[in-house]
Design an enzyme around this catalytic site. Structure first.
Site, PDB file in Angstrom:
ATOM      1  CB  ALA A  20      -0.926   0.142   1.268  1.00  0.00           C
ATOM      2  CB  SER A  70      10.226   0.354  11.102  1.00  0.00           C
ATOM      3  OG  SER A  70      11.037  -0.483  11.888  1.00  0.00           O
ATOM      4  CD  GLU A 120       2.646 -14.524  -2.572  1.00  0.00           C
ATOM      5  OE1 GLU A 120       1.895 -15.165  -2.761  1.00  0.00           O
ATOM      6  OE2 GLU A 120       3.437 -14.330  -2.152  1.00  0.00           O
ATOM      7  CE  LYS A 149      -6.820 -14.379 -10.113  1.00  0.00           C
ATOM      8  NZ  LYS A 149      -6.816 -13.661  -8.915  1.00  0.00           N
ATOM      9  CG  LEU A 172      -3.953  -5.007   5.117  1.00  0.00           C
ATOM     10  CD1 LEU A 172      -2.947  -6.082   5.739  1.00  0.00           C
ATOM     11  CD2 LEU A 172      -5.169  -5.816   4.583  1.00  0.00           C
ATOM     12  CD  GLU A 192     -13.960 -13.783  -6.720  1.00  0.00           C
ATOM     13  OE1 GLU A 192     -13.296 -13.444  -7.607  1.00  0.00           O
ATOM     14  OE2 GLU A 192     -14.758 -14.742  -6.933  1.00  0.00           O
TER      15      GLU A 192
END
Length: 507
Positions: free
Chosen positions: A22, A45, A55, A84, A340, A349
């Site tokens: 992110a 850090s 991934e 993919k 997150l 998904e």
């Protein structure tokens, strides 16, 4: 929040708290689009690990990479990537059943005003048509382990292959860091000990590192992961818990040795109290178990995970605890949460990286001046919330529509689902109609494949289908299958394509 300050001046200093996928996606995009106008500092850090389980991606990431001017082959080499074409769902409806949620259209294209799947529904109800996967090009090619980038081919499925990637998230962050630092982003190594707020309005003024260094900014991006160091711990934005709809609350991740062939799809396999992912990379295979702690133990989840690896494990399973849901405010005062820190949708998904990308795109659209207009901030929050809620509904569908008999799956089948999802299912159950609202993430093709794959079949079909007689319908369906099979046969093996264009240096 107060009135917006008209003519308040331009934002000049952006501070990104946290690295990982992110943080470095944010740094790379802002430095590419606004680098000359912004002083961008990222604080992270090396002592604080990143989750790094994201991934697998969806095709929209190609737009993000294109915005950054990334060469796809170089990016694949640097991240040990594979291609993919979709996600294979194994045992989700019931043991022994599988289907593919593939990228791209069902049937290739619609016939006039009637979607292709409506003709399939009529034939299927008559007991003639095989599974829907046979009419989705990426599923046909994927199960043959074939891949080819979309070429400039007229009137052929080969001209419009929709693809995404599997890659090592840590290597992706490292790759983006190189791009961002080359464009002037300053990285500061350190952990944050304090967040200072302005007394008059509660905006973030600066972050203070454990060694006393002070990093001041005007706009702060919280990429600190589940902790939500800025958005929650400092600004108390609040969190909406969706565990009652998405009951899995733990995960374990473990890499294993790579095995061949390299499949061009992610695999999700239902287990007794959750599901297991499999993501093939060039140098290893990523694996993990997502599960409900109310229905199984950590020890049992680890046992099932390790017993179902393709190759020897390369580490011990790494545990992760989470609460599925979203922040009540993604942008609060002068802080925007990404990744997150903004919320968590399990990787069923492959949406985690997309949410970062989508939020960054909206942030650029609503990039503030120093007045931080509350009307624009509210609209940003409304748009991001809409995307989270509609994606949540799509995930809930996978759990609710099942015929498994373990307690976990019976509980999922018995749960009360969101009204927005219930409406979508009820509409589909009549005549197979699906409508995409306000550019929600998942298209009609995605909903159709998962609804049918999970055993939700309509009672009828579009009445206009009967304008073709049965022989014409069957001939049309057979013709589509022949074209898709013929085109797939022209594609090279996925592994050969990688070897020819983007093989990584052995790890």
């Amino acid at each position: 929040m107060g009135e917006a300050q008209v003519g308040a001046g331009r934002i000049r200093k952006v501070v990104i708290v946290g690295g990982g996928t992110a943080g470095w996606m944010a740094a790379a995009m802002l430095s590419k689009l606004m680098g000359r106008a912004l002083d961008i500092t990222l604080v992270e850090s090396e002592l604080i690990g990143t989750v790094g389980v994201g991934e697998a991606t969806i095709p929209q990431i190609r737009l993000f990479n294109a915005t950054l001017g990334i060469d796809e082959n170089e990016f694949m080499r640097m991240t040990q990537g594979t291609f993919k074409l979709g996600i294979e769902f194994v045992d989700w409806l019931q043991p022994g059943h599988r289907y593919m949620h593939a990228f791209g259209a069902v049937g290739g294209r619609d016939l006039g005003a009637v979607p292709f799947h409506q003709y399939w529904l009529k034939s299927r109800q008559a007991g003639r048509a095989p599974a829907l996967d046979h009419y989705v090009f990426n599923a046909v090619a994927g199960w043959q382990n074939r891949f080819l980038r979309g070429a400039d081919v007229v009137n052929s499925p080969l001209g419009n292959v929709a693809h995404a990637f599997h890659f090592d998230a840590g290597l992706y962050a490292k790759y983006l860091r190189g791009l961002a630092e080359a464009r002037g982003v300053t990285r500061i190594e350190g952990t944050i000990g304090d967040v200072r707020l302005r007394g008059e309005d509660g905006f973030i003024e600066s972050v203070v590192l454990d060694d006393g260094r002070v990093v001041e900014g005007e706009l702060f991006l919280d990429c600190s992961g589940f902790r939500g160091l800025l958005i929650e711990q400092a600004l108390h934005a609040g969190y909406e818990d969706w565990t009652h709809w998405l009951p899995c609350d733990r995960a374990m991740a473990v890499p294993c040795e790579s095995v061949r062939p390299l499949t061009p799809y992610t695999r999700s396999t239902a287990r007794s109290a959750g599901w297991q992912w499999r993501i093939p990379l060039q140098h290893r295979t990523g694996n993990g178990m997502v599960y409900s702690s109310a229905h199984t133990s950590d020890e049992e989840a680890a046992r099932i995970l390790l017993a179902n690896l393709d190759g020897a494990p390369q580490a011990d399973p790494r545990p992760l605890r989470f609460t599925t849901g979203m922040r009540k405010r993604f942008w609060h005062r002068n802080c925007v949460a990404l990744g997150l820190a903004s919320g968590f949708m399990e990787p069923l998904e492959s949406t985690s990286i997309h949410f970062i990308q989508a939020s960054l795109s909206k942030l650029v659209s609503f990039f503030p001046d120093a007045g931080f207009d509350p009307v624009e901030i509210d609209e940003y929050n409304r748009q991001v919330q809409f995307e989270y809620i509609r994606s949540r509904d799509f995930l809930v569908l996978h759990y609710w529509a099942n015929r498994r008999e373990e307690p976990f799956w019976r509980d999922c089948r018995a749960m009360s689902i969101p009204d927005t999802l219930a409406h979508k299912i009820e509409l589909f159950q009549r005549h197979g109609r699906v409508f995409r609202e306000h550019e929600e993430l998942f298209t009609e093709s995605s909903w159709i494949q998962v609804l049918i794959g999970q055993g939700v079949l309509p009672a009828g079909y579009h009445p206009m289908v009967d304008l073709l007689d049965d022989n014409e319908t069957e001939a049309m369906l057979a013709g589509v299958r022949r074209v898709l099979e013929s085109c797939a046969a022209q594609m090279p093996a996925h592994e050969d394509f990688i070897a020819r264009h983007c093989a990584a240096v052995p790890a």
